[in-house]
Design a protein around this motif. Structure first.
Motif, short mmCIF file in Angstrom:
data_model
loop_
_atom_site.label_atom_id
_atom_site.label_comp_id
_atom_site.label_asym_id
_atom_site.label_seq_id
_atom_site.Cartn_x
_atom_site.Cartn_y
_atom_site.Cartn_z
N GLU A 28 32.72 19.99 26.94
CA GLU A 28 33.09 18.95 27.89
C GLU A 28 34.61 18.73 27.83
O GLU A 28 35.20 18.59 26.76
N ASN A 37 30.55 22.16 36.33
CA ASN A 37 30.13 20.82 36.76
C ASN A 37 30.32 20.65 38.27
O ASN A 37 29.44 20.13 38.97
N ARG A 79 23.11 16.56 35.05
CA ARG A 79 23.25 16.82 33.61
C ARG A 79 22.22 17.84 33.14
O ARG A 79 22.52 18.72 32.32
#
Length: 552
Positions: A28, A37, A79
């Protein structure tokens, strides 16, 4: 020895460095993570644009009887899909199934024995406050007992992700509710007749006996005209039951045999036809099958299972093993006892308990259909040992396919959903097949060891089909991301090409099995229909509605 050790150590160090590099690049906050993402969010947005969430099966449901206790999280699907892209082993190697039902649910026990229970602490056997459990990101198949998931959780955000299958089809009540099923059957057969289909085609497509839909004024009045005649009264007196009354309840509930007492009750409900058109109860009255095939004098039914593996495109499987049930009492049209005519397992189980026969398994049949074939040969009703393959299985496949066709347009068209049904068939004495009822989310009652064994094979087979479709879709979409979306995002070409990417992505979302993710040969499910017009020879093209376009 030392050299071998050093080589192993060096190899391990290299693998560790590669792993850490990969992790750093996809952690991340890293650039690559942000690219992935953005790609996942873009694909989720495209899917969101294809679904009308104002449809009735997406309307919010409060106090609807059984609410699934999963947390509401609008970022869940992004997610979950991103997690699977970054950790492909949870799809490629694992089989994570979320089942919400606890207690004595045999399906969940079989899941725990054969695959991964995604949320083993989730035990919900009664209504509970929503928002108690968090759906694991690894979940690939959501197979809840509750069918209201999409009425309590937003499709595409909180549930029904790109790399998931939700094992209920929104709109499935059009198959499972007897009133809806009967209406669609009437319309379907009417359309075939309007197109001058042959008598053979109409017979093949017919899966229920003549029926009166009692909420329709004309049909309701026609029914009373019949039972008011002397001819009907003579038949009831001399032949026995002529009609059966059915509501949308299951487990043998909501069924009345039209004997003298029940006729009085029905007359009072409809005020001897004066309330026809005003009484809108969704019930049907159906011509009773008066010549069922009997085993040792008992009427029998068998439950055949089928799966709508996908609705985009339609993919339909029938299952080669059936659950055979017999009525608790011997069949006699002049005997108006329910246990002689309704073979539902729940009815038989209640009868056993009330009569002190809890230990008597003679009321349950654990045959396979192959054994039924042997009995029919012994009785001289059939001659060929290929009857099952050449006659009964094709009949089953035709009936469930026509059943699906009659309701297809009412089902949500989406590759992320599927449904499993149990269809109760009755074989008449001429060996014609009729559908008694269709059960969504069928119960798996472990009343005998034979049934446990059947279900122990059936449930993994059923879920394998769903899992292979998820894996196939994952492969297509991941390759699409890596080869097209990510390069476009990195070079800032994504926005300019978005329409082209969207069209290609939506085509990749359509379900099909990739070569490396085929259904195993040991799976007892058989393809009945796939949306490109493949029927395995069960239905002739000339027997279909002209609006149903087929490809060769």
């Amino acid at each position: 020895m030392l050299q071998s050790f050093l080589l192993s150590l060096a190899s391990g160090i290299v693998l560790f460095i590669v792993y850490m590099y990969h992790r750093a690049n996809l952690s991340e906050g890293s650039a690559n993570y942000r690219y992935y993402n953005e790609a996942v969010k873009g694909m989720s947005r495209w899917l969101e644009q294809t679904i009308d969430l104002t449809q009735s099966h997406f309307q919010p449901c409060k106090n609807c009887g059984y609410e699934i206790a999963l947390v509401h999280d609008n970022s869940y699907c992004v997610r979950s899909d991103l997690f699977k892209i970054l950790h492909p082993e949870v799809i490629i190697q694992d089989q994570m199934v979320l089942r919400d039902y606890g207690g004595q649910d045999l399906a969940r026990k079989i899941i725990q024995q054969n695959m991964y229970d995604a949320l083993p602490s989730f035990v919900q056997a009664r209504q509970i406050e929503i928002g108690y459990h968090q759906t694991p990101l690894e979940t690939s198949i959501v197979y809840p007992y509750a069918k209201n998931y999409f009425r309590t959780h937003t499709f595409g955000k909180q549930a029904g992700c790109i790399f998931q299958k939700y094992f209920h089809v929104p709109g499935q009540e059009e198959i499972a509710l007897k009133s809806n099923q009967s209406t669609h059957f009437h319309n379907y057969i009417d359309n075939l007749k309007l197109e001058n289909k042959s008598a053979e085609c109409i017979k093949d497509a017919s899966y229920e006996k003549p029926t009166f839909r009692m909420w329709l004024k004309e049909e309701c009045e026609n029914f009373f005209e019949i039972i008011n005649t002397q001819q009907y009264k003579d038949k009831l007196e001399n032949e026995g039951i002529q009609y059966i009354y059915k509501t949308n309840r299951h487990l043998g509930n909501g069924i009345l045999l039209l004997d003298y007492e029940n006729e009085k009750i029905i007359r009072s409900w409809y005020k001897d036809s004066l309330a026809c058109g005003r009484n809108q109860s969704q019930v049907i009255i159906q011509e009773y099958l008066k010549n069922p095939y009997l085993f040792k004098g008992h009427k029998m039914e068998f439950r055949s299972y089928f799966q709508i593996a996908s609705t985009n495109p339609p993919i339909l499987y029938g299952y080669k093993k059936a659950l055979i049930k017999q009525c608790a009492l011997k069949f006699d049209l002049l005997d108006f006892t329910k246990e002689a005519h309704v073979c539902n397992t729940a009815v038989t189980k209640t009868h056993k308990q009330q009569t002190g026969q809890e230990q008597d398994d003679d009321l349950y049949i654990d045959w396979n259909l192959e054994e039924l074939q042997d009995i029919l040969i012994q009785q001289g009703k059939i001659k060929s040992r290929n009857w099952l393959k050449e006659e009964l299985y094709p009949q089953i496949m035709r009936k469930i396919t026509h059943l699906f066709f009659s309701v297809e347009k009412y089902l949500l068209k989406d590759s992320r959903v599927g449904e499993f049904f149990g269809v109760d068939f009755i074989l008449d004495d001429d060996l014609n097949l009729w559908i008694f009822e269709c059960n969504r989310n069928p119960n798996f009652l472990a009343v005998t060891e034979g049934r446990k064994e059947k279900f122990g094979k059936l449930i993994p087979d059923m879920l394998e089909i769903q899992m292979q479709l998820v894996r196939s879709r994952f492969k297509r979409v991941r390759d699409f991301m890596n080869n097209k979306l990510l390069p476009a995002i990195k070079t800032r070409q994504f926005q300019q090409q978005q329409d082209k990417f969207k069209e290609e992505f939506l085509q990749l979302m359509k379900d099909r099995f990739e070569p490396e993710y085929q259904v195993s040969k040991s799976n007892l499910a058989e393809l009945a229909y796939i949306g490109d017009g493949k029927f395995n020879g069960y239905i002739k093209k000339e027997c279909l509605e002209s609006s149903r376009v087929l490809k060769k």
